[in-house]
Design a protein around this motif. Structure first.
Motif, mmCIF file in Angstrom:
data_model
loop_
_atom_site.group_PDB
_atom_site.id
_atom_site.type_symbol
_atom_site.label_atom_id
_atom_site.label_comp_id
_atom_site.label_asym_id
_atom_site.label_seq_id
_atom_site.Cartn_x
_atom_site.Cartn_y
_atom_site.Cartn_z
ATOM 1 N N GLN A 115 0.909 -1.396 -0.066
ATOM 2 C CA GLN A 115 -0.245 -0.307 -0.079
ATOM 3 C C GLN A 115 0.844 1.313 0.124
ATOM 4 O OE1 GLN A 115 -2.561 0.117 3.499
ATOM 5 N NE2 GLN A 115 -3.195 2.365 3.360
ATOM 6 N N LYS A 116 2.160 1.528 0.543
ATOM 7 C CA LYS A 116 3.058 2.113 0.866
ATOM 8 C C LYS A 116 3.500 2.321 -0.353
ATOM 9 C CE LYS A 116 2.146 3.958 4.817
ATOM 10 N NZ LYS A 116 1.367 5.458 5.370
ATOM 11 N N GLY A 117 3.607 1.606 -1.305
ATOM 12 C CA GLY A 117 4.253 1.526 -2.445
ATOM 13 C C GLY A 117 5.835 0.731 -2.311
ATOM 14 N N ILE A 118 6.257 0.454 -1.161
ATOM 15 C CA ILE A 118 7.634 0.309 -0.559
ATOM 16 C C ILE A 118 8.381 -1.325 -1.542
ATOM 17 C CG2 ILE A 118 9.487 0.150 1.410
ATOM 18 C CD1 ILE A 118 7.455 1.984 2.515
ATOM 19 N N PRO A 119 9.296 -1.460 -2.205
ATOM 20 C CA PRO A 119 9.621 -2.925 -2.748
ATOM 21 C C PRO A 119 10.120 -3.909 -1.962
ATOM 22 C CG PRO A 119 11.362 -0.779 -3.138
ATOM 23 C CD PRO A 119 10.148 -0.150 -2.149
ATOM 24 N N HIS A 120 9.300 -4.900 -1.049
ATOM 25 C CA HIS A 120 9.676 -5.573 -0.357
ATOM 26 C C HIS A 120 9.187 -7.034 -0.791
ATOM 27 C CE1 HIS A 120 5.391 -5.462 -1.266
ATOM 28 N NE2 HIS A 120 4.869 -6.327 -0.733
ATOM 29 N N GLN A 121 9.982 -7.803 -0.033
ATOM 30 C CA GLN A 121 9.419 -8.901 -0.704
ATOM 31 C C GLN A 121 9.227 -10.246 0.829
ATOM 32 O OE1 GLN A 121 13.896 -10.657 -1.885
ATOM 33 N NE2 GLN A 121 12.755 -12.604 -1.505
ATOM 34 N N GLY A 122 9.049 -11.512 0.969
ATOM 35 C CA GLY A 122 7.699 -11.754 2.268
ATOM 36 C C GLY A 122 8.898 -12.956 2.541
ATOM 37 N N ILE A 123 9.615 -13.459 3.674
ATOM 38 C CA ILE A 123 10.314 -14.970 3.479
ATOM 39 C C ILE A 123 9.550 -15.071 4.492
ATOM 40 C CG2 ILE A 123 12.832 -16.174 4.292
ATOM 41 C CD1 ILE A 123 13.657 -13.182 2.840
ATOM 42 N N LYS A 124 9.383 -16.308 5.134
ATOM 43 C CA LYS A 124 8.881 -17.665 5.791
ATOM 44 C C LYS A 124 9.809 -18.420 6.494
ATOM 45 C CE LYS A 124 4.046 -17.351 6.177
ATOM 46 N NZ LYS A 124 2.278 -17.465 5.868
ATOM 47 N N ARG A 125 10.049 -19.218 7.026
ATOM 48 C CA ARG A 125 11.304 -19.905 7.593
ATOM 49 C C ARG A 125 10.903 -20.964 9.122
ATOM 50 N NH1 ARG A 125 13.667 -19.218 3.562
ATOM 51 N NH2 ARG A 125 15.090 -17.900 3.432
ATOM 52 N N THR A 126 11.446 -21.506 9.070
ATOM 53 C CA THR A 126 11.181 -22.686 9.824
ATOM 54 C C THR A 126 12.335 -23.164 11.151
ATOM 55 O OG1 THR A 126 9.504 -23.575 9.241
ATOM 56 C CG2 THR A 126 10.036 -25.232 11.256
ATOM 57 N N GLY A 127 12.357 -22.809 12.021
ATOM 58 C CA GLY A 127 14.253 -22.841 12.833
ATOM 59 C C GLY A 127 13.910 -22.272 14.284
ATOM 60 N N ASP A 128 15.244 -22.064 14.655
ATOM 61 C CA ASP A 128 14.753 -21.638 15.832
ATOM 62 C C ASP A 128 15.002 -19.950 15.705
ATOM 63 O OD1 ASP A 128 16.154 -21.069 18.754
ATOM 64 O OD2 ASP A 128 17.710 -19.794 17.366
ATOM 65 N N PRO A 129 13.963 -19.100 15.910
ATOM 66 C CA PRO A 129 13.561 -17.907 15.689
ATOM 67 C C PRO A 129 15.519 -17.192 15.739
ATOM 68 C CG PRO A 129 12.391 -18.188 17.128
ATOM 69 C CD PRO A 129 13.252 -19.877 17.379
ATOM 70 N N VAL A 130 15.493 -17.150 16.931
ATOM 71 C CA VAL A 130 16.987 -15.656 16.761
ATOM 72 C C VAL A 130 18.088 -16.189 16.203
ATOM 73 C CG1 VAL A 130 19.011 -15.286 18.258
ATOM 74 C CG2 VAL A 130 17.054 -15.864 19.206
ATOM 75 N N LYS A 131 18.551 -17.620 15.813
ATOM 76 C CA LYS A 131 19.290 -18.612 14.994
ATOM 77 C C LYS A 131 18.979 -17.483 13.547
ATOM 78 C CE LYS A 131 21.978 -22.038 13.307
ATOM 79 N NZ LYS A 131 22.004 -21.667 11.895
ATOM 80 N N THR A 132 17.604 -17.544 12.768
ATOM 81 C CA THR A 132 17.319 -17.809 11.680
ATOM 82 C C THR A 132 17.316 -15.849 11.546
ATOM 83 O OG1 THR A 132 15.948 -19.450 12.472
ATOM 84 C CG2 THR A 132 15.690 -17.939 10.306
ATOM 85 N N PHE A 133 17.048 -15.008 12.048
ATOM 86 C CA PHE A 133 16.819 -13.707 12.052
ATOM 87 C C PHE A 133 18.865 -13.146 11.484
ATOM 88 C CE2 PHE A 133 13.453 -12.986 15.886
ATOM 89 C CZ PHE A 133 12.482 -13.573 14.535
ATOM 90 N N ILE A 134 19.861 -13.730 12.765
ATOM 91 C CA ILE A 134 20.479 -14.129 12.553
ATOM 92 C C ILE A 134 21.665 -13.925 10.782
ATOM 93 C CG2 ILE A 134 23.703 -14.223 13.663
ATOM 94 C CD1 ILE A 134 20.927 -12.282 15.174
ATOM 95 N N ASP A 135 21.102 -15.670 10.979
ATOM 96 C CA ASP A 135 21.521 -15.473 9.265
ATOM 97 C C ASP A 135 21.350 -15.306 8.119
ATOM 98 O OD1 ASP A 135 22.721 -17.769 10.845
ATOM 99 O OD2 ASP A 135 21.599 -19.409 10.146
ATOM 100 N N GLU A 136 19.856 -14.667 8.682
ATOM 101 C CA GLU A 136 19.112 -14.001 7.675
ATOM 102 C C GLU A 136 19.248 -12.533 7.418
ATOM 103 O OE1 GLU A 136 16.892 -13.997 4.819
ATOM 104 O OE2 GLU A 136 17.125 -16.449 5.455
ATOM 105 N N GLN A 137 20.270 -11.704 8.586
ATOM 106 C CA GLN A 137 20.458 -10.634 8.688
ATOM 107 C C GLN A 137 21.975 -10.047 7.595
ATOM 108 O OE1 GLN A 137 21.873 -8.936 12.105
ATOM 109 N NE2 GLN A 137 21.375 -7.008 11.084
ATOM 110 N N GLY A 138 22.942 -11.301 7.749
ATOM 111 C CA GLY A 138 23.981 -11.202 7.506
ATOM 112 C C GLY A 138 24.961 -9.886 8.047
#
Lengths: 476, 293
Positions: free
Chosen positions: B231-254
């Motif tokens: 709605q705000k016109g911001i380029p984006h993409q959605g990602i859904k992952r399974t696993g330990d949340p904190v570890k996944t956040f860190i891995d995805e963040q790089g």
């Protein structure tokens, strides 16, 4: 809606309580340790009052090291706990809070505040540069020696306050970029700090710790060492330590600039406006010399403290300093803490705590310490140096003094070693007032303190042992 | 809005100041640059006072004034100060004592847009007091090696917190918004949208489930985030992952994404002893992280 608001308020309150607990955990730990010590059975060979006094001393140590309470707060804590725990009544606590040693500490701090107000720093800068010339190696020696001599009479923090701007100005005039003067900054600033630290044991007025030991000797009827006799014992050590300090500092901090021609020229221009010495400055030096003369000749009769206070009175009476200036630059919290620490020291002695701790320390070493005096001296030196690098020098002496004096052997030697080694605060930036002040300038790094400090610490301890074994016996 | 940017030295605070001013500008917020001087042992307070007085007489600024001067010139040259005067002299005499801090008052800081302040004491305690006194919305600070700092920053400072960890001004970052069914997720998405819009950044919406099944709450929140950004016109993409949340956040963040997440609304007592997801993420993260309150 109301329910959500209430839940948020509860959560906020809980968070605030946790914050308070977190930030005051050392206060709570100290109280908990005190409580446990008072709940466990008292060992058979110490009185109830002695054990309770020990529990206060332990709590106080935790509070001072952690700075969980302001200094003045720790002092009040000592006063309140002595009465609440039934060690002494309020009248006795009040009387042990004030002594000539406390007068002396208070008077010396006030004198320092009065002297700093006279603007002698620019004159000192000129004097040092006239003697040393432009070479870095000579300037650092000049700063070190002048700092040591002055601090032995007026305390290290006053001298550093006067000389630090001189050192900083020389560095800043040499190069604007700090990266080009890392070692030069360290060499000049450490010279000031080490000079002040080494010198501060030279006379009773050099530091509060010296006055505290004099007070203990007096109270215990051990000896009546006067101002000049103290100097005879300690000044030779200072004279031997200074060349070693030069070697250590030059070895560790090799300066980027061997000559400070341009900086010295600019510094001369900067301080030239101070002109000839004013009458006020001459009078202030005269009053200090008068006080010094009083300490040498009249201290047995009047007491060091009264003479120091008389000196301050002269400065005030002749309008050389205002009370507001003295008030602003005197750390009353420190005066109160030393008074309280001395009061606790008196109770440690009276209730037998000091003797009990000393006996147990001797017992721990299998009586080796009682049999060998050099071992006892080394033990006193190491434990005092270690404590002084975590506590303050004066607080260390106030608490360790009565214990060390009771460790057997000559109590005069034990007292001197305690006072002197408590000044070996070379190992960290925060161990001594002089090092803390140069660190706060932002021109030296914390790692540099250990680099030079461990060498200076080891050299100082070795020299103190030599003086103890070879020189002091000649004076007795 | 009001932003509090904590700086410590020229050597370490450049990234904090760069991204801090970009954000303040994006939100058209007032920026306060704060230097918190480490506490001085009270035993040495008299010596410190005397030294300061003589240094002032010699025209040598305190270290804190030097840091604020550097910060002022740095953001002035970056174009964030109206009527910036490169020749303005910095003097200690411009320091004005306020109730619990000192403020450096210069002609060009005499506005609502920029303030330069100095405080002294424990960093967490001082930032907490500053936020309480002046109601800052966001506190921006460089990363610390101290593990406990993460807990204290999130739990004791009552504002959103942006920890500028390994920020590289030359890199084009993406925003990685962590989305779940917690109370502050929507606020995190709204904030991320403003930042993305102002700094022209792409957004990734990340939802992590511990099991392969994504519950309704998680799915709805994820979808709401995508719709909002669309709605705000911001380029984006959605990602859904399974696993330990904190570890996944860190891995995805790089190292090339700014992580945005809501703070935990769990019990303060539980967080004190066991920590929280934001706290564990902040401790493990290798990049910048914005935690919304």
């Amino acid at each position: 809606m109301v329910k959500i608001k209430t839940r948020t308020q509860h959560s906020r309150l809980l968070s605030n309580i946790l914050y308070w607990i977190d930030k005051n955990r050392w206060l709570l730990i100290a109280l908990l340790v005190g409580l446990v010590l008072n709940l466990i059975p008292t060992p058979g060979d110490i009185s109830e009052a002695g054990w309770r006094t020990l529990s206060i001393a332990v709590m106080v140590l935790i509070l001072i090291v952690s700075e969980a309470l302001p200094l003045a707060g720790v002092a009040l804590f000592i006063a309140v706990m002595q009465v609440v725990m039934g060690i002494a009544d309020s009248g006795e606590v009040a009387s042990t809070f004030m002594s000539d040693a406390v007068f002396f500490i208070m008077g010396s701090l006030m004198l320092a505040a009065a002297i700093i107000h006279q603007g002698l720093d620019a004159r000192l800068a000129l004097g040092i540069i006239r003697i040393t010339g432009n070479k870095t190696s000579r300037i650092m020696v000049g700063l070190l020696v002048i700092s040591a001599i002055l601090s032995s009479f007026i305390g290290s923090h006053t001298v550093v306050a006067m000389l630090l701007p001189v050192g900083m100005t020389l560095v800043r005039y040499t190069a604007a970029d700090k990266k080009q003067t890392v070692n030069l900054s360290a060499l000049l600033l450490f010279s000031i700090a080490y000079g002040a630290t080494i010198g501060s044991v030279g006379t009773p007025s050099g530091g509060a710790r010296n006055a505290i030991i004099l007070g203990y000797w007096h109270d215990l009827n051990i000896t009546e060492i006067d101002y000049l006799a103290w100097m005879k014992y300690v000044y030779p050590l200072i004279l031997v330590e200074l060349p070693f300090a030069v070697l250590v500092l030059r070895w560790v901090f090799k300066p980027e600039y061997k000559n400070l021609d341009s900086a010295v020229r600019k510094l001369k221009v900067k301080v030239a406006h101070s002109g000839i010495m004013t009458g006020q400055q001459k009078l202030s030096i005269f009053f200090f010399l008068l006080t010094f003369l009083g300490w040498i000749t009249l201290s047995q009769k009047l007491g060091l403290g009264i003479i120091a206070i008389a000196g301050v009175l002269l400065y005030l009476a002749f309008g050389l300093v205002s009370w507001e200036d003295i008030d602003r630059n005197t750390n009353w919290g420190v005066v109160l803490l030393f008074a309280a620490a001395i009061s606790l020291g008196v109770q440690m002695r009276r209730t037998g705590t000091a003797l009990w701790v000393a006996d147990n320390l001797i017992g721990l070493t299998g009586d080796m310490m009682a049999a060998s005096m050099p071992l006892r001296d080394a033990f006193i030196m190491i434990i005092t140096t270690t404590m002084a690098n975590t506590l303050s020098a004066a607080a260390t002496v106030a608490i360790l003094g009565p214990i060390n004096i009771n460790l057997g052997g000559d109590p005069v030697t034990a007292g001197f070693i305690t006072a002197i080694s408590s000044a070996f605060g070379y190992f960290t930036a925060t161990a001594a007032p002089a090092t803390m002040i140069i660190y706060s300038s932002g021109m030296v790094r914390s790692k540099q303190f250990l680099r030079a400090g461990w060498r200076m610490g080891v050299v100082s301890m070795a020299l103190l042992m030599l003086v103890t074994m070879l020189y002091w016996p000649l004076l007795q | 809005m009001k932003f509090l940017i904590a700086v410590s030295s020229e050597q370490f605070s450049q990234p904090t100041l760069t991204i801090g001013m970009q954000l303040a500008n994006a939100f058209q917020a007032q920026a306060t640059i704060a230097y918190v001087e480490p506490p001085v042992a009270s035993l040495y307070a008299d010596g410190m006072n005397m030294t300061r007085e003589t240094m002032e007489k010699w025209g040598i600024p305190q270290p804190g004034v030097e840091v604020l001067e550097w910060a002022y010139r740095f953001i002035g040259e970056a174009g964030y100060i109206e009527n910036y005067d490169a020749d303005i002299p910095f003097q200690q005499s411009k320091l004005v004592n306020k109730a619990r801090h000192r403020e450096l008052v210069l002609p060009s800081t005499f506005s609502d847009k920029l303030r330069l302040i100095m405080r002294q004491g424990d960093i967490i305690r001082e930032l907490r007091h500053a936020v309480e006194e002046d109601a800052y919305d966001v506190t921006i600070i460089g990363a610390s090696a101290q593990r406990k700092m993460a807990h204290d920053l999130i739990e004791y400072i009552n504002s959103s917190t942006f920890v500028v960890n390994n920020f590289n001004a030359d890199l084009t970052y993406k925003l990685l918004v962590c989305v779940d069914d917690s109370k502050r997720t929507r606020q995190a998405i709204r904030t991320a949208a403003v930042v993305a819009e102002a700094l022209k950044l792409e957004v990734e919406v990340l939802t992590v489930s511990k099991t392969t099944r994504f519950g309704t709450g998680y799915s709805n929140a994820h979808q709401w985030a995508l719709d909002y950004l669309e709605q705000k016109g911001i380029p984006h993409q959605g990602i859904k992952r399974t696993g330990d949340p904190v570890k996944t956040f860190i891995d995805e963040q790089g190292t090339d994404k700014i992580l945005v997440m809501g703070s935990s609304s769990g019990s303060a007592l539980k967080k004190f002893f066991r920590g929280s997801k934001p706290q564990q993420t902040l401790e493990a993260s290798k990049g910048p992280i914005l935690i919304i309150k």
